[in-house]
Motif scaffolding. Sequence first.
Motif, PDB file in Angstrom:
ATOM      1  N   CYS A 159       0.835  -1.213   0.000  1.00 12.86           N
ATOM      2  CA  CYS A 159       0.000   0.000   0.000  1.00 12.86           C
ATOM      3  C   CYS A 159       0.865   1.257   0.000  1.00 12.86           C
ATOM      4  N   VAL A 160       1.961   1.211   0.763  1.00 14.09           N
ATOM      5  CA  VAL A 160       2.877   2.362   0.806  1.00 14.09           C
ATOM      6  C   VAL A 160       3.536   2.560  -0.553  1.00 14.09           C
ATOM      7  N   GLN A 179       1.213   3.981  -2.837  1.00 10.37           N
ATOM      8  CA  GLN A 179       0.702   5.259  -2.316  1.00 10.37           C
ATOM      9  C   GLN A 179      -0.812   5.215  -2.092  1.00 10.37           C
ATOM     10  N   ARG A 180      -1.258   4.102  -1.527  1.00  6.76           N
ATOM     11  CA  ARG A 180      -2.671   3.951  -1.199  1.00  6.76           C
ATOM     12  C   ARG A 180      -2.957   4.602   0.147  1.00  6.76           C
ATOM     13  N   SER A 181      -4.126   5.168   0.270  1.00  9.77           N
ATOM     14  CA  SER A 181      -4.523   5.817   1.513  1.00  9.77           C
ATOM     15  C   SER A 181      -4.959   4.773   2.544  1.00  9.77           C
ATOM     16  N   PHE A 182      -4.586   5.006   3.811  1.00 10.02           N
ATOM     17  CA  PHE A 182      -5.004   4.138   4.901  1.00 10.02           C
ATOM     18  C   PHE A 182      -6.190   4.732   5.652  1.00 10.02           C
ATOM     19  N   LYS A 183      -6.630   5.911   5.252  1.00  7.56           N
ATOM     20  CA  LYS A 183      -7.668   6.636   5.992  1.00  7.56           C
ATOM     21  C   LYS A 183      -9.044   6.028   5.773  1.00  7.56           C
ATOM     22  N   GLN A 204      -7.252  -2.037   1.210  1.00  3.50           N
ATOM     23  CA  GLN A 204      -7.597  -1.399   2.482  1.00  3.50           C
ATOM     24  C   GLN A 204      -8.352  -2.360   3.385  1.00  3.50           C
TER      25      GLN A 204
END
Length: 269
Positions: A19-20, A23-27, A151
């Motif tokens: 994910c990093v 550049q995926r969002s963790f929000k 996610q």
Amino acid sequence: MLSVGIRFAIATLLIGIWCVIQQRSFKLTLHQHKLMAMAGVFLYCLDYSLLYAAQQHIVSALLAVLSSAVIYFNVVLRRFVLKKPIRIEVVAGATVGLIGICLIFVPELQGMSATQGLAAGLLFALGSFFSAAIGNVLSEKILDTQVSVLQMNFWAMLYGVVVTLGIVMLSNVPLVVPNKASYYYSLLYLAIFGSVIAFGAYMRLVQQIGSDKAAYVVLIYPIVALIISTIFENYIWTVSSLIGVLLVLVGNAIAMGKLTLRRLQRKVS
């Protein structure tokens, strides 16, 4: 349970790294986190912990037959939790597939005898499958909110790991990890292929066709196992096992809506 926790901890770490990189969002919202936590506990903690407990009391053949209950649980829970209609073709296909699974494991089931822990094993197994069904339906609910599969798996596995390892630590049971290299090879295989890749593919199925249809994979697993056993363990096929495999495949076609009774009658005629 310790191995379950380590397995999904490795999987969570790998998904997080990916994910990093991507550049995926963790929000997520607080409500989504609550759903993720529940899905993770049921799907990645209780499901596997209860399943391994069941395997210490009953044979794998009986577990394979009982696992079909996941589909029925999914159908009912999906109706009441998600308010989605019961798809008759899924119930019909699952029933045909269940008959096939019973035929595949006839020799093992005939040789099974009642043991002292049989009742406990059955309860553990049903608890595992019911937990899996709850986790599946909650996962579909989460994925319906446009949350990505990455996610979903990252957060759900993370919550599952925290609860699993928390229970292990509170149990006061001596933690003994095997020193054989084969244990770690198996653990890495389960973490990478059985968790990151397999659950990524499975959740994509849940997202695309629903948790009731996706759950039919539990009836496909034994066929894959038989193929592997044929290659490496000289498994001998019988008439009943061949008919069983055919029924599982027919049941899959019915559940996916690719084969109806009318179409089947036309093909037979």
